[in-house]
Design a protein around this motif. Structure first.
Motif, PDB file in Angstrom:
ATOM      1  N   THR A   1      16.103  40.777   6.978  1.00 50.68           N
ATOM      2  CA  THR A   1      14.857  40.732   6.227  1.00 50.68           C
ATOM      3  C   THR A   1      15.037  40.985   4.739  1.00 50.68           C
ATOM      4  OG1 THR A   1      14.474  43.063   6.663  1.00 50.68           O
ATOM      5  CG2 THR A   1      13.491  41.480   8.188  1.00 50.68           C
ATOM      6  N   ASN A   2      16.268  41.099   4.254  1.00 57.09           N
ATOM      7  CA  ASN A   2      16.443  41.316   2.828  1.00 57.09           C
ATOM      8  C   ASN A   2      16.037  40.058   2.087  1.00 57.09           C
ATOM      9  OD1 ASN A   2      17.403  43.884   3.237  1.00 57.09           O
ATOM     10  ND2 ASN A   2      19.535  43.237   3.315  1.00 57.09           N
ATOM     11  N   VAL A   3      15.051  40.212   1.239  1.00 60.12           N
ATOM     12  CA  VAL A   3      14.527  39.085   0.478  1.00 60.12           C
ATOM     13  C   VAL A   3      14.877  39.307  -0.990  1.00 60.12           C
ATOM     14  CG1 VAL A   3      12.436  37.858  -0.220  1.00 60.12           C
ATOM     15  CG2 VAL A   3      12.657  38.705   2.111  1.00 60.12           C
ATOM     16  N   ILE A   4      15.362  38.252  -1.625  1.00 54.36           N
ATOM     17  CA  ILE A   4      15.708  38.328  -3.039  1.00 54.36           C
ATOM     18  C   ILE A   4      14.862  37.331  -3.805  1.00 54.36           C
ATOM     19  CG2 ILE A   4      18.057  39.156  -2.684  1.00 54.36           C
ATOM     20  CD1 ILE A   4      19.020  36.317  -2.911  1.00 54.36           C
ATOM     21  N   TYR A   5      14.765  37.549  -5.116  1.00 54.96           N
ATOM     22  CA  TYR A   5      13.960  36.679  -5.968  1.00 54.96           C
ATOM     23  C   TYR A   5      14.850  36.079  -7.037  1.00 54.96           C
ATOM     24  CZ  TYR A   5      10.117  35.070  -8.891  1.00 54.96           C
ATOM     25  OH  TYR A   5       9.262  34.294  -9.611  1.00 54.96           O
ATOM     26  N   GLY A   6      14.750  34.784  -7.200  1.00 54.99           N
ATOM     27  CA  GLY A   6      15.518  34.091  -8.230  1.00 54.99           C
ATOM     28  C   GLY A   6      14.617  33.191  -9.051  1.00 54.99           C
ATOM     29  N   MET A   7      15.005  32.967 -10.299  1.00 60.41           N
ATOM     30  CA  MET A   7      14.250  32.098 -11.212  1.00 60.41           C
ATOM     31  C   MET A   7      15.070  30.850 -11.501  1.00 60.41           C
ATOM     32  SD  MET A   7      11.292  33.361 -12.118  1.00 60.41           S
ATOM     33  CE  MET A   7      10.958  32.328 -13.518  1.00 60.41           C
ATOM     34  N   PHE A   8      14.398  29.738 -11.684  1.00 61.40           N
ATOM     35  CA  PHE A   8      15.022  28.469 -12.015  1.00 61.40           C
ATOM     36  C   PHE A   8      14.335  27.905 -13.255  1.00 61.40           C
ATOM     37  CE2 PHE A   8      15.721  29.182  -7.593  1.00 61.40           C
ATOM     38  CZ  PHE A   8      16.990  28.690  -7.340  1.00 61.40           C
ATOM     39  N   HIS A   9      15.140  27.537 -14.241  1.00 59.34           N
ATOM     40  CA  HIS A   9      14.614  26.905 -15.457  1.00 59.34           C
ATOM     41  C   HIS A   9      15.410  25.625 -15.668  1.00 59.34           C
ATOM     42  CE1 HIS A   9      12.733  26.552 -19.363  1.00 59.34           C
ATOM     43  NE2 HIS A   9      13.917  26.251 -19.833  1.00 59.34           N
ATOM     44  N   MET A  10      14.726  24.491 -15.601  1.00 60.57           N
ATOM     45  CA  MET A  10      15.404  23.204 -15.692  1.00 60.57           C
ATOM     46  C   MET A  10      14.749  22.356 -16.771  1.00 60.57           C
ATOM     47  SD  MET A  10      15.387  22.502 -11.668  1.00 60.57           S
ATOM     48  CE  MET A  10      17.041  22.375 -11.075  1.00 60.57           C
ATOM     49  N   LYS A  11      15.588  21.680 -17.557  1.00 59.69           N
ATOM     50  CA  LYS A  11      15.094  20.796 -18.611  1.00 59.69           C
ATOM     51  C   LYS A  11      15.719  19.428 -18.425  1.00 59.69           C
ATOM     52  CE  LYS A  11      14.472  20.260 -23.521  1.00 59.69           C
ATOM     53  NZ  LYS A  11      14.591  20.859 -24.842  1.00 59.69           N
TER      54      LYS A  11
ATOM     55  N   GLN B   1      10.325  20.225 -19.166  1.00 59.23           N
ATOM     56  CA  GLN B   1      11.045  21.276 -18.443  1.00 59.23           C
ATOM     57  C   GLN B   1      10.139  21.878 -17.373  1.00 59.23           C
ATOM     58  OE1 GLN B   1      12.294  23.955 -21.460  1.00 59.23           O
ATOM     59  NE2 GLN B   1      10.267  24.389 -22.194  1.00 59.23           N
ATOM     60  N   ILE B   2      10.775  22.555 -16.434  1.00 61.99           N
ATOM     61  CA  ILE B   2      10.042  23.216 -15.358  1.00 61.99           C
ATOM     62  C   ILE B   2      10.683  24.588 -15.124  1.00 61.99           C
ATOM     63  CG2 ILE B   2      11.465  22.168 -13.539  1.00 61.99           C
ATOM     64  CD1 ILE B   2       8.943  22.073 -11.788  1.00 61.99           C
ATOM     65  N   THR B   3       9.860  25.575 -14.885  1.00 56.78           N
ATOM     66  CA  THR B   3      10.331  26.917 -14.551  1.00 56.78           C
ATOM     67  C   THR B   3       9.595  27.357 -13.294  1.00 56.78           C
ATOM     68  OG1 THR B   3      10.739  27.458 -16.868  1.00 56.78           O
ATOM     69  CG2 THR B   3      10.526  29.303 -15.351  1.00 56.78           C
ATOM     70  N   PHE B   4      10.344  27.877 -12.328  1.00 52.68           N
ATOM     71  CA  PHE B   4       9.718  28.371 -11.109  1.00 52.68           C
ATOM     72  C   PHE B   4      10.557  29.492 -10.525  1.00 52.68           C
ATOM     73  CE2 PHE B   4      12.558  25.018  -9.746  1.00 52.68           C
ATOM     74  CZ  PHE B   4      13.118  25.476  -8.573  1.00 52.68           C
ATOM     75  N   GLY B   5       9.928  30.295  -9.725  1.00 54.88           N
ATOM     76  CA  GLY B   5      10.618  31.377  -9.032  1.00 54.88           C
ATOM     77  C   GLY B   5      10.572  31.136  -7.536  1.00 54.88           C
TER      78      GLY B   5
END
Length: 166
Positions: free
Chosen positions: A31-41, A70-74
């Motif tokens: 159940t370990n959940v991590i959060y990551g960000m993505f920034h793409m151009k 560009q797009i940014t999402f988590g």
């Protein structure tokens, strides 16, 4: 009747809240959940490849990126599992660019430049940051440098082998 509907709505709301708060690990899952960000151009390429791309993360459509935008999402991800990022072209006949991501730490940020070509989609440069520190920078320059160094080492080894008489 209205009172019964209100009570039912409150009970359903509480059930949803309890289900969201109870850890999924009760069934024995990781159940370990991590959060990551993505920034793409997406680099603007007005000459040959004027199409945009649609971004998917683990088969969920995140959004569309047009030329020069560009797009940014988590994303919340389960630790220890691999995840798939897909870039799908607006132009028919162009294969999807598939990027499998694994071993992600909490607080990871992926920054990359997308480039469209006449026949394919490319990610020529990627930076991976964890909590603000660059842990990896991948670009074509690094790939070319590694090829050149490998060639030099190979030639040097052949010269040494000849000198030693082997």
């Amino acid at each position: 009747m209205k009172k019964n509907i209100r009570i039912l709505a409150v009970v359903l709301g509480l059930l949803i809240l309890i289900a969201a708060c109870v850890p999924a690990g009760v069934a024995g899952e990781n159940t370990n959940v991590i959060y990551g960000m993505f920034h793409m151009k997406l680099r603007h390429n007005p000459m040959l490849a004027k199409y945009g791309v649609t971004v998917f993360f683990d088969d969920i459509e995140v959004g569309h990126v047009a030329q020069g935008e560009q797009i940014t999402f988590g994303a919340y991800m389960r630790e220890g599992e691999s995840h798939v990022l897909i870039l799908r072209s607006d132009k028919s006949g162009i294969p999807d660019h598939v990027w499998t991501i694994a071993s992600i730490q909490n607080g990871t940020t992926f920054t990359c430049r997308i480039q469209t070509h006449r026949k394919y989609i490319d990610i020529p440069e990627t930076n991976i940051n964890v909590n603000g520190s660059i842990v990896a920078k991948i670009s074509p320059d690094i790939e070319n440098t590694v090829k050149i160094c490998g060639t030099i080492v190979e030639i040097g080894a052949k010269i040494l082998m000849k000198q030693s008489g082997k």
